[in-house]
Motif scaffolding. Structure first.
Motif, PDB file in Angstrom:
ATOM      1  N   GLN A 179      40.319  32.475  47.927  1.00 31.18           N
ATOM      2  CA  GLN A 179      40.095  33.913  48.034  1.00 31.18           C
ATOM      3  C   GLN A 179      39.548  34.475  46.729  1.00 31.18           C
ATOM      4  O   GLN A 179      38.624  35.296  46.746  1.00 31.18           O
ATOM      5  CB  GLN A 179      41.406  34.626  48.399  1.00 31.18           C
ATOM      6  N   LYS A 231      40.615  39.220  54.227  1.00 31.18           N
ATOM      7  CA  LYS A 231      42.046  39.046  53.959  1.00 31.18           C
ATOM      8  C   LYS A 231      42.363  39.272  52.482  1.00 31.18           C
ATOM      9  O   LYS A 231      43.374  39.889  52.143  1.00 31.18           O
ATOM     10  CB  LYS A 231      42.505  37.654  54.386  1.00 31.18           C
ATOM     11  N   ALA A 232      41.508  38.792  51.612  1.00 35.17           N
ATOM     12  CA  ALA A 232      41.719  38.968  50.170  1.00 35.17           C
ATOM     13  C   ALA A 232      41.689  40.449  49.795  1.00 35.17           C
ATOM     14  O   ALA A 232      42.537  40.925  49.032  1.00 35.17           O
ATOM     15  CB  ALA A 232      40.666  38.197  49.379  1.00 35.17           C
ATOM     16  N   ALA A 284      47.981  41.233  41.180  1.00 34.27           N
ATOM     17  CA  ALA A 284      47.438  41.224  42.542  1.00 34.27           C
ATOM     18  C   ALA A 284      46.461  40.062  42.719  1.00 34.27           C
ATOM     19  O   ALA A 284      46.480  39.380  43.749  1.00 34.27           O
ATOM     20  CB  ALA A 284      46.752  42.552  42.846  1.00 34.27           C
ATOM     21  N   ILE A 319      44.882  42.149  50.862  1.00 32.87           N
ATOM     22  CA  ILE A 319      45.976  41.850  49.936  1.00 32.87           C
ATOM     23  C   ILE A 319      45.868  42.732  48.702  1.00 32.87           C
ATOM     24  O   ILE A 319      46.856  43.321  48.254  1.00 32.87           O
ATOM     25  CB  ILE A 319      45.975  40.359  49.556  1.00 32.87           C
ATOM     26  N   LEU A 320      44.676  42.836  48.139  1.00 28.26           N
ATOM     27  CA  LEU A 320      44.489  43.671  46.948  1.00 28.26           C
ATOM     28  C   LEU A 320      44.794  45.136  47.243  1.00 28.26           C
ATOM     29  O   LEU A 320      45.459  45.815  46.448  1.00 28.26           O
ATOM     30  CB  LEU A 320      43.068  43.535  46.404  1.00 28.26           C
ATOM     31  N   ARG A 354      46.791  46.357  49.502  1.00 26.12           N
ATOM     32  CA  ARG A 354      48.230  46.500  49.693  1.00 26.12           C
ATOM     33  C   ARG A 354      48.967  46.469  48.357  1.00 26.12           C
ATOM     34  O   ARG A 354      49.838  47.281  48.092  1.00 26.12           O
ATOM     35  CB  ARG A 354      48.732  45.396  50.620  1.00 26.12           C
ATOM     36  N   ARG A 355      48.599  45.551  47.491  1.00 20.81           N
ATOM     37  CA  ARG A 355      49.288  45.397  46.209  1.00 20.81           C
ATOM     38  C   ARG A 355      48.925  46.492  45.207  1.00 20.81           C
ATOM     39  O   ARG A 355      49.683  46.741  44.285  1.00 20.81           O
ATOM     40  CB  ARG A 355      48.990  44.031  45.622  1.00 20.81           C
ATOM     41  N   ALA A 379      48.076  36.806  43.320  1.00 20.04           N
ATOM     42  CA  ALA A 379      48.641  36.665  44.664  1.00 20.04           C
ATOM     43  C   ALA A 379      47.636  36.047  45.639  1.00 20.04           C
ATOM     44  O   ALA A 379      48.016  35.592  46.712  1.00 20.04           O
ATOM     45  CB  ALA A 379      49.106  38.028  45.184  1.00 20.04           C
ATOM     46  N   LEU A 380      46.369  36.021  45.251  1.00 18.06           N
ATOM     47  CA  LEU A 380      45.329  35.439  46.106  1.00 18.06           C
ATOM     48  C   LEU A 380      45.284  33.926  45.935  1.00 18.06           C
ATOM     49  O   LEU A 380      45.615  33.401  44.881  1.00 18.06           O
ATOM     50  CB  LEU A 380      43.961  36.019  45.747  1.00 18.06           C
ATOM     51  N   SER A 381      44.826  33.259  46.964  1.00 14.70           N
ATOM     52  CA  SER A 381      44.618  31.817  46.857  1.00 14.70           C
ATOM     53  C   SER A 381      43.387  31.559  45.983  1.00 14.70           C
ATOM     54  O   SER A 381      42.542  32.456  45.818  1.00 14.70           O
ATOM     55  CB  SER A 381      44.396  31.210  48.246  1.00 14.70           C
TER      56      SER A 381
END
Length: 72
Positions: A17, A51-52, A9, A55-56, A58-59, A12-14
Protein backbone atom coordinates in the motif's frame (compact mmCIF):
# COMPACT_ATOMS: atom_id res chain seq x y z
CA UNK A 1 1.46 16.62 15.85
CA UNK A 2 0.22 16.16 12.26
CA UNK A 3 3.64 14.96 11.13
CA UNK A 4 3.78 12.37 13.93
CA UNK A 5 0.21 11.23 13.25
CA UNK A 6 0.92 11.00 9.52
CA UNK A 7 4.01 8.85 10.10
CA UNK A 8 2.01 6.61 12.41
CA UNK A 9 -0.80 6.34 9.83
CA UNK A 10 1.68 5.46 7.06
CA UNK A 11 3.20 2.74 9.25
CA UNK A 12 -0.28 1.21 9.51
CA UNK A 13 -0.20 0.54 5.75
CA UNK A 14 1.28 -2.57 4.24
CA UNK A 15 4.51 -2.18 2.25
CA UNK A 16 2.49 -2.73 -0.93
CA UNK A 17 0.00 0.00 0.00
CA UNK A 18 2.83 2.42 0.81
CA UNK A 19 4.49 1.61 -2.52
CA UNK A 20 1.28 2.29 -4.46
CA UNK A 21 0.66 5.60 -2.69
CA UNK A 22 4.28 6.71 -3.09
CA UNK A 23 4.21 5.94 -6.81
CA UNK A 24 0.78 7.48 -7.40
CA UNK A 25 1.01 10.56 -5.16
CA UNK A 26 4.67 11.51 -5.04
CA UNK A 27 5.81 10.25 -8.42
CA UNK A 28 2.48 10.83 -10.18
CA UNK A 29 2.57 7.52 -12.00
CA UNK A 30 -0.50 6.09 -13.68
CA UNK A 31 -2.22 2.95 -12.39
CA UNK A 32 -1.20 0.88 -15.41
CA UNK A 33 2.52 1.54 -14.81
CA UNK A 34 2.31 0.80 -11.09
CA UNK A 35 0.41 -2.41 -11.89
CA UNK A 36 3.19 -3.45 -14.28
CA UNK A 37 5.81 -2.88 -11.56
CA UNK A 38 3.82 -5.00 -9.11
CA UNK A 39 2.92 -7.67 -11.65
CA UNK A 40 -0.79 -7.35 -11.01
CA UNK A 41 -3.85 -5.90 -12.68
CA UNK A 42 -4.84 -2.27 -13.01
CA UNK A 43 -7.96 -3.06 -10.96
CA UNK A 44 -5.92 -4.61 -8.15
CA UNK A 45 -3.75 -1.49 -7.86
CA UNK A 46 -6.88 0.67 -7.83
CA UNK A 47 -8.25 -1.37 -4.92
CA UNK A 48 -4.94 -1.26 -3.03
CA UNK A 49 -4.87 2.52 -3.41
CA UNK A 50 -8.51 2.87 -2.36
CA UNK A 51 -8.00 0.80 0.80
CA UNK A 52 -4.79 2.64 1.69
CA UNK A 53 -6.48 6.03 1.35
CA UNK A 54 -9.39 4.83 3.50
CA UNK A 55 -6.94 3.79 6.22
CA UNK A 56 -5.20 7.17 6.09
CA UNK A 57 -8.52 9.05 6.21
CA UNK A 58 -9.67 7.03 9.19
CA UNK A 59 -6.41 7.45 11.10
CA UNK A 60 -6.12 11.17 10.31
CA UNK A 61 -9.70 12.03 11.15
CA UNK A 62 -9.76 15.44 12.79
CA UNK A 63 -7.32 17.05 10.35
CA UNK A 64 -9.94 17.73 7.67
CA UNK A 65 -9.72 21.50 8.16
CA UNK A 66 -6.00 21.62 8.81
CA UNK A 67 -4.27 24.60 7.23
CA UNK A 68 -0.46 24.72 7.07
CA UNK A 69 1.19 27.86 8.34
CA UNK A 70 1.36 30.63 5.77
CA UNK A 71 -1.29 29.23 3.43
CA UNK A 72 -3.84 32.02 4.01
Amino acid sequence: MLRTDLRRALRALSPRQRFVLRERVLRRRILRDVAADLGCSYENVRLIERKALAILRRRLRGYENFSPRGSD
